[in-house]
Design an enzyme around this catalytic site. Structure first.
Site, PDB file in Angstrom:
ATOM      1  N   GLY B  51      -5.889  -4.242   4.295  1.00  0.00           N
ATOM      2  CA  GLY B  51      -5.840  -3.084   3.238  1.00  0.00           C
ATOM      3  C   GLY B  51      -4.687  -2.338   3.693  1.00  0.00           C
ATOM      4  O   GLY B  51      -3.868  -3.182   4.653  1.00  0.00           O
ATOM      5  N   CYS B  52      -4.261  -1.013   3.332  1.00  0.00           N
ATOM      6  CA  CYS B  52      -3.051  -0.475   3.716  1.00  0.00           C
ATOM      7  C   CYS B  52      -3.119   0.156   5.016  1.00  0.00           C
ATOM      8  O   CYS B  52      -2.399   0.103   5.972  1.00  0.00           O
ATOM      9  CB  CYS B  52      -2.533   0.461   2.590  1.00  0.00           C
ATOM     10  SG  CYS B  52      -0.868   1.039   2.917  1.00  0.00           S
ATOM     11  N   GLN B  53      -4.449   0.489   5.387  1.00  0.00           N
ATOM     12  CA  GLN B  53      -4.611   1.654   6.577  1.00  0.00           C
ATOM     13  C   GLN B  53      -5.382   1.059   7.497  1.00  0.00           C
ATOM     14  O   GLN B  53      -5.007   0.983   8.806  1.00  0.00           O
ATOM     15  CB  GLN B  53      -5.096   2.796   5.806  1.00  0.00           C
ATOM     16  CG  GLN B  53      -4.181   3.436   4.950  1.00  0.00           C
ATOM     17  CD  GLN B  53      -4.447   5.012   4.852  1.00  0.00           C
ATOM     18  OE1 GLN B  53      -5.081   5.495   5.857  1.00  0.00           O
ATOM     19  NE2 GLN B  53      -3.626   5.632   4.256  1.00  0.00           N
ATOM     20  N   SER B  54      -6.571   0.437   7.198  1.00  0.00           N
ATOM     21  CA  SER B  54      -7.522  -0.031   8.120  1.00  0.00           C
ATOM     22  C   SER B  54      -7.466  -1.629   8.176  1.00  0.00           C
ATOM     23  O   SER B  54      -7.469  -2.262   7.080  1.00  0.00           O
ATOM     24  CB  SER B  54      -8.936   0.334   8.106  1.00  0.00           C
ATOM     25  OG  SER B  54      -9.658   0.268   6.972  1.00  0.00           O
ATOM     26  N   ALA B 119      -7.224   3.016   0.121  1.00  0.00           N
ATOM     27  CA  ALA B 119      -6.469   2.098   0.889  1.00  0.00           C
ATOM     28  C   ALA B 119      -7.359   1.013   1.760  1.00  0.00           C
ATOM     29  O   ALA B 119      -6.814   0.152   2.444  1.00  0.00           O
ATOM     30  CB  ALA B 119      -5.698   2.486   1.906  1.00  0.00           C
TER      31      ALA B 119
END
Lengths: 414, 141
Positions: B51-54, B119
Site C-alpha cells: 500500500g502507499c502508507q502502511s 492508501a
C-alpha cells in the site's frame, strides 16, 4: 458578481479572511473541516473562483492566434497574468516567465534541456531534503548524460550541512538543485548562500520554490537564481498551472521541451524554426483559465501582504509547536531555526497512518506518510510522519482541535 | 448460506451494536491487537502487500483442504481490517474464498477504506487473499 478584495490595507483579521474561502464552511464526517494539508494544496478564495467562473462565462477562447474579440480578450488577460507573475517574482522581463503545468513540469523542462550541456565527469548536487519531483528528473538526466549525482547532507534538526556543501562544490559541478522550503520538514534553506557559492564554481542553480511560494515572496533578481519553479495550487490558485522562471540567457540556450503549436516560428517538412521566449516552451493550448486565475491568486496574496501572512503563520507555528509538544511521546521532525508553518510529527511508536485515519474521522485533514520524500524518512528511520501544515486562514482554535484530536487518537491506539 | 457468508453476517451484527464511528474503530483496533501474528520469517518483501502508507504481510498455507491465513501490519487500523478479512476467509475452502463477496466491509462502516485512493490497500488485501485461494484451488483439484 465578482467578489472584490475586502482585505487591502486592513489589519489582519483571520475571521474576515476565512469568509473568502467557501470550503472552510463545510463539514467532513459530520465535523467542521479543519484543513491542515496546505503543503499539499492550498485552498482557493472566492476572488479566484470568481475569475475562473468569469472566464468560462464570458470570454473562453483560444489565445494568441484568433483575430476575434474573445480571443483578444483571453490573450490580453493571459499575458496580463504573466506580467503580474513577472512583477511578483521581480523577473527582469515577462518572457522569463514560462507557464507550465506545475512545478514537476518546470523541473522536467529544465532537466530535459540540460541533457545537451552535461557529459560524463560532470557533477550535479542535490540536497538531502528534496521530494521525489526534485530527485527523479535529475537521476534521469544523469542516466542520460553520464553525470554523477551527489547529495548535500543534512543534520538531525533538518538543516543542510553547509560545510559539506562547500566541500562538494568544484569546477566539475554543473548544476545545483535545492528546495527553498522542505515540504516534509518546513525548513527554509539558505538559498542565497547556496546560489552564490554555486555561481563561484560556474554551476547553475534551480530552486524548487513550490513550498515557499505561499509564504515567502522570492525576488529572483536579488537571489540571482538561474531557475525558480512553483505551482499555482499551493498559492491560492488552481491546479494544473506552474511557473518556471528562468534567466533569459539560460532559456535562450535550452532547446524546446515539447514540439507543437504556438512554439514554432516557421514550419516546413524540411525544417522548423522556433518561436522566441516564452512561447518556445509553451507548445499547444495552455491552461488559459488557470493562467489568468493564477494572476488573480497572486493579487489576492499581495493584497494581504506577505509580511502580514508570514507573521501570522509564524504565530500559528509557535502556538502549534508549543501545544503539540505537550502530548506525551510526541516527537517533531524538522527543528530548523528557520522554518515555515509545517509540523511533522510522530507519537511514540504509533503509525502515522493510524493517527491520520482517526483525525479524518474527526474532520481534521492532515497528511500522513512519506510526503513523497522517502529519502528524508529513511534518514530518520521512520515509515513516515503526520504532517500538519498551516496557512494564513487557519486559526489557533483549529490547532486546539488538532491537539485534542491527536490526544484522542493516541488514547484509542495505545 | 456459505460459511464465509455466515461469518460476514456475524461481523455485521457485532458492529451494529456500536452507535458511533469511535466505538467501531476501537473495536477494530482491538481485533487488530488480537490478530494471530504471522511468523516472523514471513515478514519479508515476498509476503508484503504494497500500500502507499502502511505495510501488510500475508501468509497462506493449506491445512487439509482449507486455506489458513496469517497476517500482520505495521499500522494497527490496517491490522484490524486484515483481521476481519482473515476471520471471514481463513480455514475456508479455496473455491468459497474465490466466490465470496465482501459486502460486510461496507456494512460495518468501513466503506471509505474500499476507495482505491485510500492508501491502506484493502482492495489489494482482498485480491491477495483470493489469489492465494486460486493458487491452492489447483492443488485441491
Amino acid at each position: 458578481m465578482t467578489k472584490t478584495s475586502t482585505i487591502s490595507n486592513a489589519p489582519f483579521d483571520v475571521e474576515t479572511i476565512r469568509r473568502d474561502f467557501p470550503i472552510l464552511n463545510r463539514k467532513v464526517n459530520g465535523q467542521p473541516l479543519v484543513y491542515f494539508d496546505n503543503a499539499a494544496t492550498g485552498q482557493t478564495p472566492q476572488q479566484v473562483i470568481d475569475v475562473i467562473v468569469d472566464y468560462y462565462s464570458r470570454y473562453n477562447a483560444n489565445i494568441h492566434r484568433g483575430v476575434h474579440s474573445l480571443s483578444q480578450e483571453a490573450t490580453d488577460a493571459y499575458e496580463q497574468a504573466r506580467i503580474k507573475i513577472q512583477k511578483h517574482f521581480n523577473a527582469a522581463q515577462p518572457k522569463e516567465i514560462i507557464l507550465t503545468a506545475g512545478t514537476t513540469h518546470g523541473i522536467n523542462l529544465v532537466a530535459n534541456g540540460f541533457t545537451h550541456f552535461l557529459q560524463q565527469g560532470d557533477e550535479v548536487l542535490l540536497s538531502a531534503m528534496e521530494h521525489h519531483s526534485n530527485i527523479v528528473p535529475w537521476q534521469m538526466l544523469c542516466e542520460r548524460t553520464g553525470a554523477t549525482l551527489k547529495i548535500i547532507p543534512m543534520t538531525l534538526k533538518g538543516e543542510l550541512e553547509m560545510d559539506a556543501f562547500a566541500k562538494a562544490l568544484s569546477p566539475k559541478t554543473k548544476l545545483v538543485f535545492v528546495n527553498h522550503v522542505s515540504n516534509a520538514l518546513g525548513t527554509i534553506n539558505p538559498i542565497k548562500k547556496i546560489i552564490d557559492a554555486a555561481h563561484e564554481v560556474g554551476a547553475a542553480v534551480l530552486v524548487d520554490g513550490a513550498q515557499a511560494a505561499p509564504h515567502i515572496k522570492a525576488d529572483v533578481q536579488a537571489l540571482d537564481v538561474d531557475f525558480y519553479v512553483v505551482s499555482a495550487h499551493k498559492m491560492c490558485g488552481p491546479t494544473g498551472v506552474g511557473i518556471l522562471y528562468g534567466k533569459a540567457s539560460w532559456l535562450e540556450k535550452l532547446p524546446p521541451y515539447q514540439g507543437g503549436g504556438e512554439m514554432i516560428d516557421q514550419v516546413t517538412f524540411e525544417k522548423t524554426t522556433y518561436a522566441g521566449l516564452p512561447h518556445k516552451f509553451e507548445a499547444g493550448t495552455p491552461n488559459i483559465c488557470g493562467g489568468i486565475a493564477t494572476g488573480a491568486a497572486i493579487d489576492y496574496l499581495n493584497a494581504i501582504g506577505f509580511d502580514t501572512l508570514a507573521a501570522y503563520e509564524a504565530e500559528l507555528l509557535e502556538y502549534g509547536t508549543e501545544q503539540l509538544s505537550k502530548i506525551e511521546g510526541l516527537k517533531i521532525y524538522g527543528e530548523a531555526a528557520e522554518k515555515t508553518a509545517v509540523i511533522s510529527f510522530n507519537v511514540g511508536n504509533l503509525h502515522p497512518y493510524d493517527i491520520g485515519t482517526l483525525l479524518d474521522k474527526m474532520g481534521i485533514a492532515v497528511r500522513t506518510g512519506h510526503h513523497c520524500a522517502q529519502p528524508i524518512m529513511d534518514f530518520f528511520k521512520i515509515p513516515g510522519t503526520v504532517r500538519a501544515s498551516f496557512a494564513f486562514y487557519n486559526t489557533k482554535a483549529e490547532i486546539d482541535a488538532l491537539v485534542q484530536g491527536v490526544q484522542r487518537a493516541v488514547n484509542m491506539l495505545s | 448460506m456459505s460459511k464465509i457468508e455466515e461469518i460476514q453476517e456475524e461481523i455485521v451484527e457485532e458492529f451494529s451494536m456500536f452507535d458511533d464511528w469511535m466505538q467501531r474503530y476501537e473495536y477494530m483496533i482491538e481485533l487488530g491487537k488480537s490478530l494471530p501474528l504471522i511468523d516472523e520469517q514471513y515478514k519479508t518483501d515476498e509476503y508484503i502487500i504494497k500500500g502507499c502508507q502502511s505495510k501488510v504481510w500475508v501468509h497462506a498455507n493449506m491445512e487439509e483442504d482449507k486455506v489458513v491465513f496469517t497476517a500482520d501490519s505495521d499500522a494497527i487500523i490496517t491490522k484490524g481490517i486484515i483481521a476481519i478479512l482473515i476471520r471471514a476467509f481463513s480455514h475456508q475452502h479455496p473455491q468459497d474464498i474465490i466466490d465470496a463477496d465482501t459486502h460486510f466491509i461496507d456494512e460495518i462502516g468501513l466503506k471509505e477504506h474500499l476507495s482505491p485512493t485510500r492508501a491502506n490497500g484493502l482492495v489489494s488485501m482482498i485480491k491477495q487473499l483470493k489469489l492465494y485461494a486460486v493458487a491452492y484451488r489447483t492443488q485441491v483439484n
